[in-house]
Design an enzyme around this catalytic site. Structure first.
Site, short mmCIF file in Angstrom:
data_model
loop_
_atom_site.label_atom_id
_atom_site.label_comp_id
_atom_site.label_asym_id
_atom_site.label_seq_id
_atom_site.Cartn_x
_atom_site.Cartn_y
_atom_site.Cartn_z
N GLN B 140 -15.64 -19.05 -17.71
CA GLN B 140 -16.85 -18.27 -17.51
C GLN B 140 -16.53 -16.79 -17.57
OE1 GLN B 140 -19.66 -19.94 -14.61
NE2 GLN B 140 -19.51 -17.98 -13.62
N SER B 143 -17.90 -11.86 -14.76
CA SER B 143 -17.46 -10.67 -14.02
C SER B 143 -16.63 -9.72 -14.87
CB SER B 143 -16.61 -11.10 -12.82
OG SER B 143 -17.33 -11.95 -12.00
N SER B 175 -11.76 -18.34 -14.62
CA SER B 175 -10.95 -19.47 -14.20
C SER B 175 -10.46 -20.29 -15.39
CB SER B 175 -11.75 -20.38 -13.27
OG SER B 175 -12.37 -19.63 -12.27
N GLU B 258 -24.00 -24.84 -9.21
CA GLU B 258 -23.10 -25.30 -8.16
C GLU B 258 -23.84 -25.57 -6.86
OE1 GLU B 258 -20.34 -22.13 -8.51
OE2 GLU B 258 -21.00 -21.21 -6.65
N SER B 391 -20.65 -13.70 -3.30
CA SER B 391 -19.94 -13.64 -2.02
C SER B 391 -20.86 -13.95 -0.85
CB SER B 391 -19.33 -12.25 -1.85
OG SER B 391 -20.36 -11.32 -1.65
N GLU B 393 -21.48 -12.16 1.60
CA GLU B 393 -22.29 -10.98 1.91
C GLU B 393 -23.51 -10.91 0.98
OE1 GLU B 393 -19.02 -10.97 1.42
OE2 GLU B 393 -18.26 -10.46 3.40
C1 LIG Z 1 -11.60 -17.77 -6.89
C2 LIG Z 1 -12.55 -17.02 -7.74
C3 LIG Z 1 -12.98 -17.55 -8.95
C4 LIG Z 1 -13.80 -16.85 -9.79
N1 LIG Z 1 -14.14 -17.39 -10.99
C5 LIG Z 1 -14.85 -16.65 -11.87
C6 LIG Z 1 -15.11 -17.11 -13.19
O1 LIG Z 1 -14.69 -18.20 -13.57
N2 LIG Z 1 -15.79 -16.32 -14.02
C7 LIG Z 1 -16.26 -15.09 -13.64
O2 LIG Z 1 -16.88 -14.43 -14.43
N3 LIG Z 1 -16.05 -14.62 -12.39
C8 LIG Z 1 -15.34 -15.36 -11.50
N4 LIG Z 1 -15.08 -14.87 -10.25
C9 LIG Z 1 -15.52 -13.50 -9.90
C10 LIG Z 1 -16.54 -13.42 -8.80
O3 LIG Z 1 -17.79 -13.74 -9.29
C11 LIG Z 1 -16.47 -11.98 -8.24
O4 LIG Z 1 -15.21 -11.81 -7.64
C12 LIG Z 1 -17.55 -11.72 -7.22
O5 LIG Z 1 -18.78 -11.65 -7.85
C13 LIG Z 1 -17.29 -10.46 -6.42
O6 LIG Z 1 -17.08 -9.36 -7.24
P1 LIG Z 1 -15.86 -8.38 -7.02
O7 LIG Z 1 -14.63 -9.18 -6.94
O8 LIG Z 1 -15.94 -7.33 -8.03
O9 LIG Z 1 -16.10 -7.76 -5.57
P2 LIG Z 1 -17.08 -6.56 -5.20
O10 LIG Z 1 -18.38 -6.76 -5.82
O11 LIG Z 1 -16.36 -5.29 -5.42
O12 LIG Z 1 -17.25 -6.80 -3.63
C14 LIG Z 1 -16.25 -6.45 -2.68
C15 LIG Z 1 -16.77 -6.79 -1.29
O13 LIG Z 1 -17.96 -6.07 -1.02
C16 LIG Z 1 -19.01 -6.94 -0.69
N5 LIG Z 1 -20.28 -6.43 -1.20
C17 LIG Z 1 -20.56 -6.08 -2.48
N6 LIG Z 1 -21.82 -5.65 -2.57
C18 LIG Z 1 -22.37 -5.73 -1.34
C19 LIG Z 1 -23.64 -5.45 -0.80
N7 LIG Z 1 -24.64 -5.00 -1.55
N8 LIG Z 1 -23.85 -5.68 0.52
C20 LIG Z 1 -22.86 -6.17 1.30
N9 LIG Z 1 -21.63 -6.44 0.84
C21 LIG Z 1 -21.39 -6.23 -0.46
C22 LIG Z 1 -18.63 -8.25 -1.32
O14 LIG Z 1 -19.24 -9.33 -0.70
C23 LIG Z 1 -17.13 -8.25 -1.15
O15 LIG Z 1 -16.79 -8.69 0.13
C24 LIG Z 1 -14.26 -15.57 -9.40
C25 LIG Z 1 -13.84 -15.03 -8.17
C26 LIG Z 1 -12.99 -15.73 -7.35
C27 LIG Z 1 -12.55 -15.11 -6.05
#
Ligand SMILES: Cc1cc2nc3c(=O)[nH]c(=O)nc-3n(C[C@H](O)[C@H](O)[C@H](O)COP(=O)(O)OP(=O)(O)OC[C@H]3O[C@@H](n4cnc5c(N)ncnc54)[C@H](O)[C@@H]3O)c2cc1C
Lengths: 371, 413
Positions: B140, B143, B175, B258, B391, B393
């Site tokens: 996928q 992100s 992934s 999911e 997440s 949050e």
């Molecule tokens: C194990 C795993 C598998 C994944 N698999 C895939 C995949 O197959 N394909 C894919 O495309 N993506 C995948 N992802 C990506 C996933 O969708 C993103 O990590 C997720 O959307 C969070 O984005 P970020 O990591 O940029 O964190 P950020 O968006 O930078 O967030 C950092 C922190 O801030 C919090 N936060 C952000 N905005 C707000 C808000 N408005 N209010 C309160 N809190 C907030 C978040 O909850 C988090 O705790 C995967 C992630 C993980 C951990």
């Protein structure tokens, strides 16, 4: 100024100076890439350790006549905090806390023989104060007497810095159930040491097996009180490490939340995260106060057990909580090997379990409360 | 065991005969008993990537032969073509037997298959669904380094040139991308449109020139995720899923996948894991005999027992809604948060109960997130649920704003 006040001021100044030296030294010499290299087995760790010894860190507790600083646990706690901040992969637990502390308690020839060598970095002495599962108070080692010699058998698990140690002070149970602290050289016949690698790659733990190990009667350097104090010193050390680690995690996390933008705003401007950061700070503040108090109260009659129990349960759990929050607030990158956050989390989780977990220490408190 | 209440209710909605459903359960259970290798965990403990992926392929083949693969996909594409009630029963039986989970192909089987079914053309369905059922691995590509929680701000650009699109950008956290031949890709096709309007969903062939995959190592030590770099990758217009600039809606459908029977299976599996936790706690009790710590440990376990049961009940309600109206109610967002956090508490308690022994490095089973056989590894892996796929949050924001109707946070579109 009264004498007491003057001493207090002096202590504060000494600690501030120690902190400053330690922080800048570690920031320079123990950067995250160095931590990773040493944790992966890089021999450069030895060079770093020699510098640490030269700075006098193994001699903080030892009196000046043995070449030490003649300071106390509050000063040692400051260094341990700084090591926690830097994730220092150094044998501080064994070489600066457990060994020297127990030898000071023992006094006599053992202290005279080993302390100067520890201070000079010529020897590392650690302590095995628990049983195979590493929980203080549960012992799986026995000591008996045979033909004028003491004979030790049994196992102790998760002994800090044992692979690097020249001697280990072992808590063992005698024939009448009494507890003895016996100093055993690691090269002695019948001593086996087996690494117990843990998720936290910055610490070295090992399992000690004793099979018919013979030592002279003078090797019995103390009893139950020495053993309990040694375990408490370990608990306090881990608690102090937690304060340093948690403080650093909070800093790193705040920096991330200030700079990372999502939805056109810095993450730190979202109240959902702000409040949690504030909670992290509340817990850190409590942990710091508890550790400072425990270090100061350690040798005051009747105060140690409660103070250590409060400090260990508060600080180690705060660290684990704060590190977990740090990982979460970093989002995806907090989950990667490249980011340091998992190193903190792993060290925190090990610290939670070492020298008795939160429940163990709350049980001790419980017994005091209802005594 | 009789059919679970939810499968009975679902059967009534779907006009199914309870006796037939019971027969289905018996059928499934017999197959599972015969086909799930009793020693698969032992065999996969400490297994390397290649071995693990080969095992996943083998197990997928078994399921396919049994007719139990992708129960939600119609039979004509090679899926199980099961009713909702049948899917629930299958999920329960697989979970209770501790059957291996399909991890490497799960994006293909769930996210890609559902998206193709909902938004794919006949040609796309015919081309990809049978291949997915035969074991094609998908990843996928949603992100990006700058667009995680704020997915709609993604910057990967697909520029139209005649009947082709030229794609440039970077994806992250994909992934199993190392093994994937296809990717569900989100890219911006109209940079001038409002954030959510100018995005298109594409099917990206990972073998095309200009696609570079770089694995990321995660804190557990494994390499499940990757970065994908896209440089002048050319895609035909027939690679669009859904309509041009309608990718946001398509992606929402993908992400909601999911929160269906898939999540019920996860919850059932968590209940099985809870059994392991109970055994670990029981083993600790003698050493704590009579201490207050013993009481606290028992309370913690009982609390988690109740929490996991409640989770199951909420899930039943969600499936009930699905059966009745074909759509999920607010329960789906609630489950996402609660599942992730309950799971984390289970792993935390397991790690605590294990004491120092739980801190030891040991070989574990990879790829199954929270069923590695090592509580500490499971705990380290929880961001897969507390961060991945929205997440905790963000899910709380969704609940507060879309379910409870509270005003949006200023600035957060
Ligand atoms: C194990 C795993 C598998 C994944 N698999 C895939 C995949 O197959 N394909 C894919 O495309 N993506 C995948 N992802 C990506 C996933 O969708 C993103 O990590 C997720 O959307 C969070 O984005 P970020 O990591 O940029 O964190 P950020 O968006 O930078 O967030 C950092 C922190 O801030 C919090 N936060 C952000 N905005 C707000 C808000 N408005 N209010 C309160 N809190 C907030 C978040 O909850 C988090 O705790 C995967 C992630 C993980 C951990």
């Amino acid at each position: 100024m009264s004498d007491a006040a003057a001493t207090a001021t002096e202590g504060r100044e000494l600690r501030a100076a120690l902190r400053e030296t330690a922080r800048s030294f570690l920031a320079d010499r123990c950067r995250p890439d160095v931590v990773r290299a040493i944790a992966a087995g890089d021999r450069d760790g030895d060079a770093l350790w020699r510098e640490v010894v030269e700075l006098g860190w193994t001699g903080v507790q030892a009196p000046e006549e043995h070449g030490g600083l003649g300071a106390g646990l509050p000063e040692l706690a400051v260094l341990l905090e700084e090591c926690g901040r830097a994730l220092a992969p150094l044998p501080m637990l064994g070489a600066a806390v457990l060994g020297p502390g127990a030898l000071l308690d023992a006094g006599g020839p053992a202290a005279a023989e080993w302390l100067p060598r520890i201070v000079a970095g010529q020897a590392i002495v650690t302590a095995a104060m628990a049983g195979a599962d590493g929980v203080p108070g549960r012992l799986d080692t026995r000591v008996g007497a045979e033909g004028g010699r003491l004979v030790l058998d049994g196992v102790a698990g998760f002994v800090a810095d044992l692979p690097a140690a020249d001697a280990v002070i072992v808590a063992a149970r005698g024939g009448r159930g009494e507890v003895a602290a016996v100093l055993v050289e690691t090269g002695a016949a019948g001593v086996a040491i087996e690494d117990q690698p843990v998720h936290d790659c910055t610490r070295r733990l090992a399992r000690l097996t004793l099979r018919g190990v013979e030592v002279a009667p003078a090797a019995r350097i103390g009893g139950a009180e020495l053993v309990e104090r040694a375990a408490d010193r370990g608990a306090l050390a881990v608690a102090a490490d937690g304060v340093g680690g948690a403080g650093r995690v909070l800093e790193i996390t705040l920096e991330h939340l200030r700079t990372r933008e999502q939805f056109g705003r810095p993450l730190g401007s979202f109240q959902a995260l702000k409040h949690r950061c504030a909670d992290m700070f509340l817990r850190l503040t409590g942990a710091r106060a508890a550790v400072e108090h425990a270090a100061a109260a350690f040798d005051r009659p009747g105060e140690r057990v409660a103070a250590v129990a409060i400090a260990k349960s508060t600080a180690a759990e705060a660290y684990a909580h704060i590190a977990g929050e740090g990982v979460q607030m970093h989002g995806g990158i907090g989950f990667t090997w490249e980011h340091d956050m998992h190193l903190f989390l792993k060290r925190a989780k090990l610290g939670e379990a070492l020298f008795g977990d939160g429940d163990h220490h709350r049980d001790r408190l419980d017994r005091l409360i209802f005594a | 065991m009789t059919a679970s209440p939810v499968s009975l209710r679902l059967s009534a909605e779907g006009g199914e005969d309870p006796a037939e459903l019971e027969a289905w359960r018996t059928h499934v259970r017999a197959w599972v008993a015969e086909n799930v290798p009793a020693d698969w965990r032992a065999r996969m403990t400490g297994a390397g990537d290649e071995e693990y992926v080969a095992f996943q392929r083998w197990w997928m083949g078994r399921l396919r032969e049994g007719g139990y693969l992708a129960p939600h996909v119609p039979k004509r594409w090679g899926g199980g073509g099961c009713t909702l009630a049948q899917q629930v029963i299958l999920a329960e039986e697989l979970a209770h037997a501790g059957a291996p989970q399909l991890t490497v192909t799960s994006t293909a089987l769930y996210h890609a298959a559902s998206t193709l079914l909902a938004a794919g053309t006949d040609e796309q369905q015919a081309r990809h669904l049978p291949a997915i059922l035969a074991g094609e691995i998908w990843t996928q590509g949603f992100s990006e380094p700058g667009a995680g929680s704020d997915l709609a701000s993604l910057q990967t650009r697909a520029r139209r040139e005649g009947d082709r699109y030229v794609v440039n950008g970077q994806k992250i956290w994909s992934s199993y991308a190392t093994y994937a031949t296809h990717c569900l890709l989100l890219a911006r096709t109209d940079p001038d449109a409002p954030k959510r309007r100018g995005i298109t969903c594409f099917i990206l062939d990972m073998t095309l020139p200009g696609v570079q995959i770089v694995p990321i190592r995660q804190s557990t030590g494994e390499h499940e995720f990757c970065e994908i770099f896209l440089t002048d990758v050319e895609l035909g217009a027939d690679r669009i899923l859904g309509a041009e600039n309608d990718g946001w809606r398509v992606a929402q459908g993908t992400l909601s996948t999911e929160r269906s029977v898939f999540v019920l299976e996860q919850i059932e599996r968590l209940c099985v894991t809870r059994g392991r936790l109970t055994a670990d706690v029981a083993a600790q009790l003698p050493a704590l005999n009579g201490t207050p710590a013993e009481g606290r440990l028992r309370q913690s376990l009982a609390r988690l027992y109740a929490e996991t049961e409640v989770l199951r009940l909420i899930c039943y309600r969600m499936l009930d809604d699905l059966g009745r109206h074909g759509g999920a109610g607010p329960e789906s967002s609630v489950i996402k948060v609660m599942f992730a956090e309950t799971l984390k508490r289970v792993d935390e308690l397991g790690t605590t109960v294990g004491g120092l022994d739980a801190q030891r490095l040991r070989p574990h089973t990879q790829g199954v997130n929270w069923e590695s056989g090592d509580w500490m590894v499971d705990l380290l892996a929880t961001p897969a649920w507390t961060v991945g796929g929205g997440s905790s949050e963000i899910m709380r924001n969704v609940i507060a704003e879309r379910v409870l109707g509270l005003p949006r946070e200023p600035g957060a579109a």
